[in-house]
Design a protein around this motif. Structure first.
Motif, PDB file in Angstrom:
ATOM      1  N   THR A   1       0.848  -1.187   0.000  1.00  0.00           N
ATOM      2  CA  THR A   1       0.000   0.000   0.000  1.00  0.00           C
ATOM      3  C   THR A   1       0.884   1.238   0.000  1.00  0.00           C
ATOM      4  O   THR A   1       1.860   1.317   0.760  1.00  0.00           O
ATOM      5  CB  THR A   1      -0.913   0.026   1.232  1.00  0.00           C
ATOM      6  OG1 THR A   1      -1.808  -1.088   1.178  1.00  0.00           O
ATOM      7  CG2 THR A   1      -1.732   1.315   1.286  1.00  0.00           C
ATOM      8  N   LEU A   2       0.559   2.168  -0.882  1.00  0.00           N
ATOM      9  CA  LEU A   2       1.247   3.454  -0.909  1.00  0.00           C
ATOM     10  C   LEU A   2       0.466   4.445  -0.059  1.00  0.00           C
ATOM     11  O   LEU A   2      -0.754   4.577  -0.200  1.00  0.00           O
ATOM     12  CB  LEU A   2       1.340   3.969  -2.347  1.00  0.00           C
ATOM     13  CG  LEU A   2       1.886   5.389  -2.537  1.00  0.00           C
ATOM     14  CD1 LEU A   2       3.373   5.456  -2.205  1.00  0.00           C
ATOM     15  CD2 LEU A   2       1.641   5.880  -3.970  1.00  0.00           C
ATOM     16  N   LYS A   3       1.158   5.148   0.844  1.00  0.00           N
ATOM     17  CA  LYS A   3       0.524   6.150   1.691  1.00  0.00           C
ATOM     18  C   LYS A   3       1.145   7.519   1.431  1.00  0.00           C
ATOM     19  O   LYS A   3       2.371   7.647   1.365  1.00  0.00           O
ATOM     20  CB  LYS A   3       0.696   5.808   3.172  1.00  0.00           C
ATOM     21  CG  LYS A   3      -0.012   4.560   3.641  1.00  0.00           C
ATOM     22  CD  LYS A   3       0.168   4.386   5.148  1.00  0.00           C
ATOM     23  CE  LYS A   3      -0.585   3.189   5.689  1.00  0.00           C
ATOM     24  NZ  LYS A   3      -0.413   3.065   7.169  1.00  0.00           N
ATOM     25  N   LEU A   4       0.311   8.530   1.278  1.00  0.00           N
ATOM     26  CA  LEU A   4       0.731   9.926   1.184  1.00  0.00           C
ATOM     27  C   LEU A   4       0.258  10.621   2.449  1.00  0.00           C
ATOM     28  O   LEU A   4      -0.947  10.715   2.693  1.00  0.00           O
ATOM     29  CB  LEU A   4       0.130  10.593  -0.048  1.00  0.00           C
ATOM     30  CG  LEU A   4       0.378   9.871  -1.382  1.00  0.00           C
ATOM     31  CD1 LEU A   4      -0.417  10.553  -2.496  1.00  0.00           C
ATOM     32  CD2 LEU A   4       1.858   9.839  -1.714  1.00  0.00           C
ATOM     33  N   VAL A   5       1.177  11.110   3.260  1.00  0.00           N
ATOM     34  CA  VAL A   5       0.836  11.631   4.589  1.00  0.00           C
ATOM     35  C   VAL A   5       1.328  13.071   4.721  1.00  0.00           C
ATOM     36  O   VAL A   5       2.540  13.337   4.654  1.00  0.00           O
ATOM     37  CB  VAL A   5       1.446  10.764   5.703  1.00  0.00           C
ATOM     38  CG1 VAL A   5       1.049  11.314   7.074  1.00  0.00           C
ATOM     39  CG2 VAL A   5       1.012   9.321   5.564  1.00  0.00           C
ATOM     40  N   VAL A   6       0.408  13.999   4.884  1.00  0.00           N
ATOM     41  CA  VAL A   6       0.727  15.389   5.199  1.00  0.00           C
ATOM     42  C   VAL A   6       0.417  15.605   6.670  1.00  0.00           C
ATOM     43  O   VAL A   6      -0.680  15.272   7.135  1.00  0.00           O
ATOM     44  CB  VAL A   6      -0.095  16.369   4.338  1.00  0.00           C
ATOM     45  CG1 VAL A   6       0.108  17.801   4.817  1.00  0.00           C
ATOM     46  CG2 VAL A   6       0.303  16.258   2.889  1.00  0.00           C
ATOM     47  N   THR A   7       1.377  16.168   7.396  1.00  0.00           N
ATOM     48  CA  THR A   7       1.162  16.382   8.818  1.00  0.00           C
ATOM     49  C   THR A   7       1.749  17.720   9.246  1.00  0.00           C
ATOM     50  O   THR A   7       2.743  18.186   8.677  1.00  0.00           O
ATOM     51  CB  THR A   7       1.793  15.239   9.648  1.00  0.00           C
ATOM     52  OG1 THR A   7       1.463  15.411  11.032  1.00  0.00           O
ATOM     53  CG2 THR A   7       3.305  15.220   9.501  1.00  0.00           C
ATOM     54  N   ALA A   8       1.123  18.338  10.227  1.00  0.00           N
ATOM     55  CA  ALA A   8       1.625  19.584  10.808  1.00  0.00           C
ATOM     56  C   ALA A   8       1.303  19.581  12.295  1.00  0.00           C
ATOM     57  O   ALA A   8       0.239  19.115  12.714  1.00  0.00           O
ATOM     58  CB  ALA A   8       1.002  20.800  10.129  1.00  0.00           C
ATOM     59  N   SER A   9       2.233  20.100  13.070  1.00  0.00           N
ATOM     60  CA  SER A   9       2.068  20.127  14.524  1.00  0.00           C
ATOM     61  C   SER A   9       2.435  21.497  15.060  1.00  0.00           C
ATOM     62  O   SER A   9       3.468  22.058  14.686  1.00  0.00           O
ATOM     63  CB  SER A   9       2.962  19.053  15.170  1.00  0.00           C
ATOM     64  OG  SER A   9       2.820  19.053  16.574  1.00  0.00           O
ATOM     65  N   ASP A  10       1.575  22.039  15.927  1.00  0.00           N
ATOM     66  CA  ASP A  10       1.825  23.342  16.540  1.00  0.00           C
ATOM     67  C   ASP A  10       1.024  23.417  17.834  1.00  0.00           C
ATOM     68  O   ASP A  10      -0.207  23.463  17.815  1.00  0.00           O
ATOM     69  CB  ASP A  10       1.404  24.467  15.589  1.00  0.00           C
ATOM     70  CG  ASP A  10       1.857  25.843  16.076  1.00  0.00           C
ATOM     71  OD1 ASP A  10       2.089  25.991  17.286  1.00  0.00           O
ATOM     72  OD2 ASP A  10       1.964  26.760  15.242  1.00  0.00           O
ATOM     73  N   SER A  11       1.718  23.405  18.948  1.00  0.00           N
ATOM     74  CA  SER A  11       1.048  23.409  20.254  1.00  0.00           C
ATOM     75  C   SER A  11       0.774  24.800  20.789  1.00  0.00           C
ATOM     76  O   SER A  11       0.156  24.940  21.844  1.00  0.00           O
ATOM     77  CB  SER A  11       1.909  22.642  21.269  1.00  0.00           C
ATOM     78  OG  SER A  11       3.183  23.265  21.402  1.00  0.00           O
ATOM     79  N   SER A  12       1.228  25.847  20.032  1.00  0.00           N
ATOM     80  CA  SER A  12       1.091  27.183  20.612  1.00  0.00           C
ATOM     81  C   SER A  12       0.482  28.222  19.678  1.00  0.00           C
ATOM     82  O   SER A  12       0.444  29.396  20.004  1.00  0.00           O
ATOM     83  CB  SER A  12       2.467  27.682  21.070  1.00  0.00           C
ATOM     84  OG  SER A  12       3.373  27.712  19.994  1.00  0.00           O
ATOM     85  N   SER A  13      -0.011  27.818  18.487  1.00  0.00           N
ATOM     86  CA  SER A  13      -0.652  28.792  17.603  1.00  0.00           C
ATOM     87  C   SER A  13      -1.539  28.077  16.593  1.00  0.00           C
ATOM     88  O   SER A  13      -1.608  26.844  16.561  1.00  0.00           O
ATOM     89  CB  SER A  13       0.392  29.633  16.857  1.00  0.00           C
ATOM     90  OG  SER A  13       0.874  28.949  15.725  1.00  0.00           O
ATOM     91  N   THR A  14      -2.183  28.880  15.738  1.00  0.00           N
ATOM     92  CA  THR A  14      -3.035  28.336  14.673  1.00  0.00           C
ATOM     93  C   THR A  14      -2.495  28.724  13.293  1.00  0.00           C
ATOM     94  O   THR A  14      -3.211  28.682  12.309  1.00  0.00           O
ATOM     95  CB  THR A  14      -4.471  28.886  14.810  1.00  0.00           C
ATOM     96  OG1 THR A  14      -4.435  30.315  14.694  1.00  0.00           O
ATOM     97  CG2 THR A  14      -5.086  28.507  16.137  1.00  0.00           C
TER      98      THR A  14
END
Length: 561
Positions: free
Chosen positions: A534-547
């Motif tokens: 299976t091919l997976k395309l994963v976009v991720t972003a992390s920010d605990s202190s803003s939007t």
């Protein structure tokens, strides 16, 4: 072939104006090398080099056995950095060992500026005979008296705050410096106080070329000698020191050097638009590199080719151009004693590598390329490292099928062409890598709000052949709003467990974007030969202190061979 990272923009816990003045960056330690292989460099601190009114530190690297009369390069780091850290990223010591010159690394102290920025906006530190500018000049004087540095071949370079300070030294001491190399900098005297810094950094100071030039001429009234040449590197996506500052530097120094602001050469060189501004005799006086998709950063190009080097790190990014090498080349430090500066000629047959023996023909392996159109060009280097580029040609590649071949082009508005897709948080987009009317791509955006957001698309049931490879087209826009944030794209093969086969990620108050589709070709999947995956395309972003942090990816033309 690895290539560089970004300079930090703004430290979010600092008051805005100070943060903006502090967003100018880079510094560290290498030693002599053969070819492009780096060895460790040890910097030596020099004390009592003069009255030192700017209260700076002086460090040097002098290759073993360097004779008297050798050139000298003065290197200025950016905010939050040191001589050692910037030396590591730039590898100026490596170049010094290869080409025979000495290096001085000036270092700011936190007692002078809480973020260790050179005070490029403070007249008491940017005027001839005063403050930090005089301290740096005294370092040069020390090298002339103790090491016999050639007074006609003294150069200065720096990044961000150090980049602007580079233009300070060029303006205030044109009788000392023969040339300057500016990374993510701005014109001389664009700010005269900390409160002016933001206007300067955003490129919002409005002057004519004549007015910019007058600022330089007024820095040393009555001077009638030659002024330094300039080479400048800048990111097209720099939000800390705007790309407009690059043009303002061109306006300023072209006026000072007596040439016009229109480039005589404008070409695409790897990831940059490279421009050359010549005088009436045809000599290059100013050169600029505007690096596509780069933010506030130093561009490096780790590798073993003659024009590769630099190290990725907190303040440097791989953009396929080793800025220190091309600055040294601009200074004439990489040329043989004959001083040959004639660009070599190049004739293109096919390009798939390199050849050092005439007639310089290279065989191209089309199986290493994705099917479709490809633009090929040859670039030749002579013994003086002068470069010439051939006219480009376009070829169409159509490899044979074979076991496990699959192609996904998202050719219609109804969804993917192939079965087995689960788009998850991804959607169809009207952007298309081939420009085919009506064809689509898929896109996803992860925009966290004090959390982590992940968008995953999967393509299952992919039976791989005996020597599988993956190619695809992507367009990314990644932006981190603070030092704790991260964003990126991962391409994963799952054969019962996830394996990342390609990725691009950023972290810590920086940005990365691709202005057009970027080809990712011939990714090796041989570890999964004969398997159904299976091919997976994963976009991720992390920010605990803003939007504000976000990650957007557009994917098209997925091919498994």
């Amino acid at each position: 072939m690895t290539r560089a990272r970004s300079v930090p923009a703004v430290i979010p816990v600092v008051p805005p104006l100070l943060a903006l003045a502090a967003s100018l960056a880079g510094c560290a330690a290498p030693d002599a090398v053969l070819g492009g292989v780096t060895q460790a460099v040890t910097l030596t601190e020099v004390t009592n080099f003069g009255s030192n009114p700017g209260a700076l530190k002086m460090f040097t690297f002098v290759p073993s056995g360097l004779p008297s009369g050798a050139p000298l390069v003065v290197v200025l780091h950016g905010c939050t950095e040191s001589a050692s850290s910037y030396s590591t990223e730039t590898e100026w010591g490596n170049l010094a060992g290869r080409f025979g010159f000495a290096v001085v690394f000036a270092e700011q102290e936190s007692a002078n500026n809480s973020l260790s920025c050179f005070n490029w906006f403070q007249p008491s530190d940017t005027s001839r005979g005063q403050g930090e500018a005089l301290s740096i000049k005294q370092m040069v004087d020390n090298m002339k008296s103790t090491r016999g540095s050639d007074p006609a071949r003294v150069f200065v370079t720096g990044i961000s705050a150090g980049g602007i300070m580079t233009e300070v030294m060029m303006a205030t001491y044109p009788d000392v410096f023969a040339g300057g190399a500016v990374m993510s900098g701005a014109p001389y005297a664009c700010a005269a106080s900390l409160t002016d810094a933001n206007t300067c950094q955003m490129g919002n100071v409005s002057h004519t070329p004549q007015q910019w030039g007058d600022l330089v001429r007024n820095a040393f009234p009555g001077y009638s000698g030659p002024y330094p040449r300039l080479v400048a590197f800048h990111g097209s996506m720099d939000t800390t020191v705007a790309p407009a500052d690059l043009q303002q530097s061109v306006d300023q120094w072209s006026n000072v050097l007596g040439i016009d602001e229109t480039a005589d050469v404008s070409e695409t060189f790897r990831t940059a638009t490279h421009k050359v501004f010549r005088d009436a005799a045809g000599h290059s006086r100013i050169e600029t590199y505007l690096i596509s998709g780069m933010g506030h950063a130093l561009t490096v190009d780790p590798g073993t080719n003659p024009d590769q080097g630099g190290a990725t790190g907190a303040f440097s990014e791989d953009h396929d151009i080793y800025s220190s090498f091309y600055a040294a080349q601009f200074f004439g430090l990489t040329a043989p004693p004959s001083g040959d500066t004639t660009p070599p000629s190049a004739t293109l047959t096919a390009v798939a590598g390199s050849d050092t023996t005439a007639p310089y023909a290279v065989t191209i392996d089309t199986t290493a390329l994705g099917n479709g159109s490809h633009t090929l060009a040859a670039r030749a280097f002579d013994a003086a490292n002068n470069a010439g580029t051939s006219a480009a040609i376009t070829v169409t590649v159509q490899n044979g099928g074979g076991g496990g071949g699959r192609l996904e082009t998202f050719s219609s508005s109804s969804g993917p062409d192939n079965p087995g897709w689960t788009l998850g948080g991804w959607t169809l987009s009207t952007r298309d890598a081939t420009g085919t009317p009506g064809s689509r791509s898929i896109t996803a955006t992860a925009a966290p709000a004090f959390n982590t957001v992940t968008r995953t698309a999967t393509w299952s049931g992919l039976a791989l052949g005996a020597a599988p490879r993956l190619s695809y087209q992507r367009q990314l826009a990644l932006s981190d709003a603070n030092i704790l944030a991260s964003a990126g794209l991962s391409v994963i093969i799952n054969d019962g467990a996830d394996h990342v086969v390609d990725s691009k990620a950023i972290s810590g108050f920086t940005s990365y974007s691709e202005s057009s589709f970027t080809a990712r070709s011939n990714l090796d999947l041989s570890a999964f030969a004969g398997k159904t995956v299976t091919l997976k395309l994963v976009v991720t972003a992390s920010d605990s202190s803003s939007t504000v942090t976000s990650a957007t990816a557009v994917i098209d033309q997925i091919q498994i061979q």
